[in-house]
Design a protein around this motif. Structure first.
Motif, PDB file in Angstrom:
ATOM      1  N   CYS A  44      38.611  33.161  76.935  1.00 38.59           N
ATOM      2  CA  CYS A  44      39.499  33.345  75.780  1.00 38.59           C
ATOM      3  C   CYS A  44      40.581  34.377  76.091  1.00 38.59           C
ATOM      4  O   CYS A  44      41.764  34.138  75.835  1.00 38.59           O
ATOM      5  CB  CYS A  44      38.696  33.840  74.584  1.00 38.59           C
ATOM      6  SG  CYS A  44      38.359  32.600  73.368  1.00 38.59           S
ATOM      7  N   TYR A  45      40.170  35.514  76.627  1.00 40.30           N
ATOM      8  CA  TYR A  45      41.140  36.573  76.913  1.00 40.30           C
ATOM      9  C   TYR A  45      42.095  36.180  78.035  1.00 40.30           C
ATOM     10  O   TYR A  45      43.264  36.569  78.022  1.00 40.30           O
ATOM     11  CB  TYR A  45      40.428  37.891  77.220  1.00 40.30           C
ATOM     12  CG  TYR A  45      39.860  38.537  75.971  1.00 40.30           C
ATOM     13  CD1 TYR A  45      40.706  38.983  74.959  1.00 40.30           C
ATOM     14  CD2 TYR A  45      38.499  38.675  75.791  1.00 40.30           C
ATOM     15  CE1 TYR A  45      40.204  39.558  73.803  1.00 40.30           C
ATOM     16  CE2 TYR A  45      37.987  39.251  74.634  1.00 40.30           C
ATOM     17  CZ  TYR A  45      38.840  39.698  73.656  1.00 40.30           C
ATOM     18  OH  TYR A  45      38.339  40.258  72.502  1.00 40.30           O
TER      19      TYR A  45
ATOM     20  N   GLU B 212      50.649  35.448  76.774  1.00 41.68           N
ATOM     21  CA  GLU B 212      51.546  36.616  76.792  1.00 41.68           C
ATOM     22  C   GLU B 212      52.616  36.442  77.864  1.00 41.68           C
ATOM     23  O   GLU B 212      53.762  36.843  77.670  1.00 41.68           O
ATOM     24  CB  GLU B 212      50.760  37.916  77.006  1.00 41.68           C
ATOM     25  CG  GLU B 212      49.956  38.362  75.811  1.00 41.68           C
ATOM     26  CD  GLU B 212      50.773  38.606  74.555  1.00 41.68           C
ATOM     27  OE1 GLU B 212      51.864  39.203  74.628  1.00 41.68           O
ATOM     28  OE2 GLU B 212      50.318  38.197  73.475  1.00 41.68           O
ATOM     29  N   GLY B 213      52.255  35.834  78.990  1.00 43.24           N
ATOM     30  CA  GLY B 213      53.243  35.538  80.028  1.00 43.24           C
ATOM     31  C   GLY B 213      54.280  34.544  79.525  1.00 43.24           C
ATOM     32  O   GLY B 213      55.483  34.687  79.784  1.00 43.24           O
ATOM     33  N   LYS B 214      53.824  33.539  78.789  1.00 44.31           N
ATOM     34  CA  LYS B 214      54.747  32.560  78.214  1.00 44.31           C
ATOM     35  C   LYS B 214      55.636  33.212  77.156  1.00 44.31           C
ATOM     36  O   LYS B 214      56.815  32.888  77.038  1.00 44.31           O
ATOM     37  CB  LYS B 214      53.976  31.385  77.613  1.00 44.31           C
ATOM     38  CG  LYS B 214      53.312  30.508  78.654  1.00 44.31           C
ATOM     39  CD  LYS B 214      52.541  29.383  78.000  1.00 44.31           C
ATOM     40  CE  LYS B 214      51.872  28.498  79.047  1.00 44.31           C
ATOM     41  NZ  LYS B 214      51.105  27.412  78.403  1.00 44.31           N
TER      42      LYS B 214
ATOM     43  N   ASP C  40      44.336  44.198  81.051  1.00 41.92           N
ATOM     44  CA  ASP C  40      45.555  43.480  81.459  1.00 41.92           C
ATOM     45  C   ASP C  40      46.263  42.885  80.241  1.00 41.92           C
ATOM     46  O   ASP C  40      47.498  42.911  80.155  1.00 41.92           O
ATOM     47  CB  ASP C  40      45.223  42.369  82.459  1.00 41.92           C
ATOM     48  CG  ASP C  40      44.776  42.893  83.806  1.00 41.92           C
ATOM     49  OD1 ASP C  40      44.951  44.106  84.072  1.00 41.92           O
ATOM     50  OD2 ASP C  40      44.236  42.089  84.599  1.00 41.92           O
ATOM     51  N   LEU C  41      45.486  42.350  79.315  1.00 40.66           N
ATOM     52  CA  LEU C  41      46.045  41.777  78.096  1.00 40.66           C
ATOM     53  C   LEU C  41      46.744  42.858  77.273  1.00 40.66           C
ATOM     54  O   LEU C  41      47.854  42.654  76.771  1.00 40.66           O
ATOM     55  CB  LEU C  41      44.958  41.091  77.276  1.00 40.66           C
ATOM     56  CG  LEU C  41      45.384  40.479  75.947  1.00 40.66           C
ATOM     57  CD1 LEU C  41      46.441  39.399  76.147  1.00 40.66           C
ATOM     58  CD2 LEU C  41      44.170  39.907  75.229  1.00 40.66           C
TER      59      LEU C  41
ATOM     60  N   ILE D  29      50.681  42.889  76.241  1.00 39.37           N
ATOM     61  CA  ILE D  29      51.107  42.970  74.841  1.00 39.37           C
ATOM     62  C   ILE D  29      52.080  44.136  74.648  1.00 39.37           C
ATOM     63  O   ILE D  29      53.113  44.002  73.981  1.00 39.37           O
ATOM     64  CB  ILE D  29      49.888  43.084  73.899  1.00 39.37           C
ATOM     65  CG1 ILE D  29      49.127  41.761  73.871  1.00 39.37           C
ATOM     66  CG2 ILE D  29      50.314  43.495  72.487  1.00 39.37           C
ATOM     67  CD1 ILE D  29      47.782  41.826  73.164  1.00 39.37           C
ATOM     68  N   ILE D  30      51.766  45.270  75.252  1.00 43.55           N
ATOM     69  CA  ILE D  30      52.647  46.442  75.149  1.00 43.55           C
ATOM     70  C   ILE D  30      53.999  46.146  75.784  1.00 43.55           C
ATOM     71  O   ILE D  30      55.049  46.464  75.219  1.00 43.55           O
ATOM     72  CB  ILE D  30      51.982  47.678  75.794  1.00 43.55           C
ATOM     73  CG1 ILE D  30      50.808  48.146  74.926  1.00 43.55           C
ATOM     74  CG2 ILE D  30      52.985  48.804  76.005  1.00 43.55           C
ATOM     75  CD1 ILE D  30      49.930  49.201  75.559  1.00 43.55           C
ATOM     76  N   THR D  31      53.992  45.495  76.945  1.00 48.24           N
ATOM     77  CA  THR D  31      55.236  45.140  77.624  1.00 48.24           C
ATOM     78  C   THR D  31      56.072  44.197  76.770  1.00 48.24           C
ATOM     79  O   THR D  31      57.286  44.398  76.611  1.00 48.24           O
ATOM     80  CB  THR D  31      54.940  44.486  78.994  1.00 48.24           C
ATOM     81  OG1 THR D  31      54.213  45.417  79.795  1.00 48.24           O
ATOM     82  CG2 THR D  31      56.210  44.079  79.705  1.00 48.24           C
TER      83      THR D  31
END
Length: 170
Positions: A18-19, A26-28, A112-113, A117-119
Motif C-alpha cells: 500500500c505504501y 507521489e512521483g506521479k 520515503d513517502l 509528500i513534503i517535497t
C-alpha cells in the motif's frame, strides 16, 4: 513457525505494498505539478486518498493482531501504547528475525513517502507563490499610466479601445 508470525508477515507485506503504491502516486503527483496538469493531479490525489484509507485499515488490523499476540504470549507492556520496536524486542530470536526485515522495510517506505509528500508540498507552494507573483505583476502593470496619441496619460485598460476583429468571410 507460529501461525501469528506468518499472519503478521502477510499483514506487513500488504501494508508495505500500500505504501509503495502511495509512493508511486507521489512521483506521479510531482510530474503533474511540474507540468501544471491540474486534472491529473486531482485524479492522483483522489486515488491516493483511497489507498491511504486502505493503508490505515491495514495498520489498524496489524496493531490489533500485535495486541492479540501480546495477550496470547503474555508479553509485558511497558508503555500505554504498543510500539513495533517494543514488540519485536519481546519476540524469540527466530520470530524476531522473520519479522524485523518487514518492519524495517515498512519504516523505510513510510519515511520515503513522508519525504515525497513534503517535497510535493513545497513544489505546490512554490508554484502557487510564482503564480501569485505573476498575477500581482500583471495587475500592477495594468495600473501604469500609458501615453496615447492624444498626449494625455490614461490608465492601461481605461479609455483605450481594443482592436476589433472582423470576419471578412461572413
Amino acid at each position: 513457525m507460529l501461525d501469528w508470525v506468518e499472519s503478521l508477515r502477510s499483514l506487513f507485506t500488504n501494508e508495505i505494498d500500500c505504501y509503495k503504491r502511495l509512493l508511486e502516486l507521489e512521483g506521479k503527483k510531482r510530474a503533474a505539478i511540474h507540468s501544471a496538469d491540474g486534472k491529473s493531479l486531482e485524479s492522483f490525489v483522489k486515488e491516493s486518498y483511497h489507498i491511504m484509507v486502505e493503508a490505515s485499515e491495514l495498520e489498524r488490523i496489524r496493531m490489533k493482531a500485535i495486541e492479540d499476540v501480546y495477550e496470547k504470549e503474555k508479553f509485558t507492556k511497558d508503555e500505554s501504547s504498543i510500539t513495533l520496536t517494543n514488540f519485536l524486542n519481546q519476540l524469540d530470536r527466530e520470530s524476531n528475525f522473520k519479522l524485523k526485515t518487514f518492519a524495517l522495510e515498512l519504516k523505510k517506505v513510510v519515511a520515503d513517502l513522508k519525504d515525497a509528500i513534503i517535497t510535493n508540498d513545497k513544489l505546490l507552494k512554490t508554484r502557487k507563490e510564482f503564480l501569485q507573483t505573476t498575477v500581482d505583476s500583471l495587475q500592477e502593470l495594468s495600473k501604469e499610466k500609458v501615453y496615447t496619441s492624444h498626449k494625455q496619460p490614461t490608465r492601461r485598460g481605461q479609455g483605450q479601445k481594443g482592436a476589433i476583429i472582423l470576419n471578412a468571410t461572413a
